[in-house]
Design a protein around this motif. Structure first.
Motif, short mmCIF file in Angstrom:
data_model
loop_
_atom_site.label_atom_id
_atom_site.label_comp_id
_atom_site.label_asym_id
_atom_site.label_seq_id
_atom_site.Cartn_x
_atom_site.Cartn_y
_atom_site.Cartn_z
N LEU A 184 -11.27 4.09 -11.74
CA LEU A 184 -11.58 3.00 -10.81
C LEU A 184 -12.80 3.30 -9.95
CD1 LEU A 184 -10.80 0.33 -9.46
CD2 LEU A 184 -9.09 1.58 -8.10
N LEU B 22 -8.27 -5.88 -7.12
CA LEU B 22 -7.72 -5.50 -8.43
C LEU B 22 -6.80 -6.65 -8.84
CD1 LEU B 22 -6.80 -1.73 -7.80
CD2 LEU B 22 -9.02 -2.77 -8.31
N ASP C 214 -2.95 -6.79 -9.16
CA ASP C 214 -2.08 -6.92 -7.99
C ASP C 214 -2.24 -8.35 -7.50
OD1 ASP C 214 -0.87 -4.43 -7.74
OD2 ASP C 214 -2.47 -3.60 -6.51
N TYR D 263 0.86 5.16 -7.34
CA TYR D 263 -0.05 4.60 -6.34
C TYR D 263 -0.89 5.67 -5.65
CZ TYR D 263 3.12 0.58 -6.54
OH TYR D 263 3.88 -0.48 -6.97
N LYS E 196 -1.72 9.05 -6.61
CA LYS E 196 -0.53 9.18 -7.46
C LYS E 196 0.20 10.53 -7.32
CE LYS E 196 -2.11 5.59 -10.50
NZ LYS E 196 -3.47 5.38 -10.95
N ILE F 201 -1.29 2.31 -1.38
CA ILE F 201 -2.46 1.43 -1.39
C ILE F 201 -2.22 0.35 -2.44
CG2 ILE F 201 -4.95 1.36 -1.83
CD1 ILE F 201 -4.90 4.47 -1.45
N ILE F 202 -2.51 -0.88 -2.09
CA ILE F 202 -2.46 -1.93 -3.12
C ILE F 202 -3.89 -2.43 -3.37
CG2 ILE F 202 -0.08 -2.51 -2.48
CD1 ILE F 202 -2.06 -5.26 -1.92
N GLY F 203 -4.05 -3.22 -4.39
CA GLY F 203 -5.40 -3.50 -4.89
C GLY F 203 -6.27 -4.45 -4.09
N TYR G 115 -9.38 -3.98 -1.09
CA TYR G 115 -10.17 -3.04 -0.28
C TYR G 115 -11.34 -3.80 0.33
CZ TYR G 115 -8.18 0.35 -3.73
OH TYR G 115 -7.36 1.09 -4.57
N GLN H 147 -11.76 8.83 -8.91
CA GLN H 147 -10.81 8.01 -8.16
C GLN H 147 -11.45 7.48 -6.87
OE1 GLN H 147 -8.24 6.95 -9.47
NE2 GLN H 147 -7.88 8.42 -11.12
C1 G1P Z 1 -5.18 1.86 -8.60
C2 G1P Z 1 -5.56 2.88 -7.52
C3 G1P Z 1 -4.34 3.27 -6.71
C4 G1P Z 1 -3.69 2.02 -6.13
C5 G1P Z 1 -3.38 1.02 -7.25
C6 G1P Z 1 -2.89 -0.30 -6.68
O1 G1P Z 1 -4.36 2.49 -9.55
O2 G1P Z 1 -6.13 4.02 -8.14
O3 G1P Z 1 -4.71 4.12 -5.65
O4 G1P Z 1 -2.50 2.37 -5.44
O5 G1P Z 1 -4.53 0.74 -8.03
O6 G1P Z 1 -2.50 -1.16 -7.69
P1 G1P Z 1 -4.05 1.84 -10.99
O7 G1P Z 1 -2.88 0.92 -10.78
O8 G1P Z 1 -5.28 1.10 -11.40
O9 G1P Z 1 -3.72 2.99 -11.88
#
Ligand code: G1P
Length: 256
Positions: free
Chosen positions: A108, A128, A131, A169, A192, A204-206, A208, A230
């Protein structure tokens, strides 16, 4: 002013195979609308009208979705079915769509860095699309813009999760700075972590809002054990300088 929203949309969508073999994950629908369109509508609702989409190979349908479709439009023109295109046409006419391709899947953080030329030297939002955030009055990004206006630093959306889910997450620790709107000054962030290593259950959710110095930081971030860069690690560097605020948003998130 936040004018641009970056959408990382280059991933393979592995967990959805075979559905995502030829269809980008971001184009999978909830009812009749692709996930990415929900994200674009959320950005528009926050007054952001330049979309910076980081795509990759096999993602051309994203560009086609946010473009005119003359043949289809002329076929439906004047018929009762014309109304089916109304919503997407409004989105297309309300926004500018810019694209760049990420050539290699390097995480990401790398996807966001790939979008640097679309963003430039200004604060920007990141959505993202997997989400999906539902809300009553204000879109999650609108809420975050207000927090940004107050603190003028990077803002991340968080929610509490069950402790046994921390390894899905980015997880933060921090201290409450404003009880009325649930904002925390972030002191540490881990991507994670296993529950035993997680600094809290605040994930954290997607969503920012990032300040543009994040690009320089990202350039110097070392890949993690999976070879991925990351965004959480880059934000942690800002956090150590007190420059990240976490916000427990109003609304409901669906992990798509
Ligand atoms: C990404 C981020 C993570 C965040 C998450 C939210 O992870 O790296 O920090 O908590 O999105 O959906 P991914 O879900 O893309 O693996």
């Amino acid at each position: 002013m936040i004018k641009k929203c970056l959408f990382p949309a280059a991933g393979y969508g592995t967990r959805f195979l075979p559905a995502t073999k030829a269809v980008p994950k971001e184009m999978l629908p909830i009812l009749t609308k692709p996930l990415l369109q929900y994200g674009v509508e959320e950005a528009l609702a926050a007054g952001i009208d330049i979309m910076a989409i980081v795509t990759g190979r096999g993602k051309r349908s994203i560009e086609d979705h946010f473009d005119n479709a003359f043949e289809l439009e002329s076929q439906l023109s004047g018929t009762a079915k014309e109304s089916y295109l109304k919503e997407i046409k409004t989105v297309i006419e309300s926004a500018t769509f810019t694209y760049v391709r990420q050539r290699q899947m390097l995480g990401l953080g790398n996807a966001i860095l790939t979008g640097e030329h679309l963003i430039g030297d200004e604060p920007f939002a990141v959505i993202l699309a997997d989400d999906l955030c539902d809300y009553d009055n204000k879109s999650v990004l609108s809420q975050m813009k207000e927090i940004y206006n107050k603190y003028q630093c990077s803002i991340i959306a968080i929610e509490e999760i069950p402790m046994d889910k921390t390894s899905n997450y980015g997880v933060i620790s921090g201290y409450l700075v404003d009880k009325t709107n649930d904002t925390y000054r972030v002191t540490n962030m881990v991507e994670k972590p296993e529950p035993k290593n997680a600094p809290s259950n605040m994930a954290i959710i997607g969503r920012y809002i990032l300040t543009p110095d994040i690009f320089n930081i990202l350039e110097n971030i070392k890949p993690d054990k999976n070879g991925e860069i990351q965004i959480t690690d880059a934000l942690n560097i800002q956090a150590k300088e007190g420059k990240v605020i976490a916000y427990k948003f109003d609304g409901k998130r669906f992990d798509c």
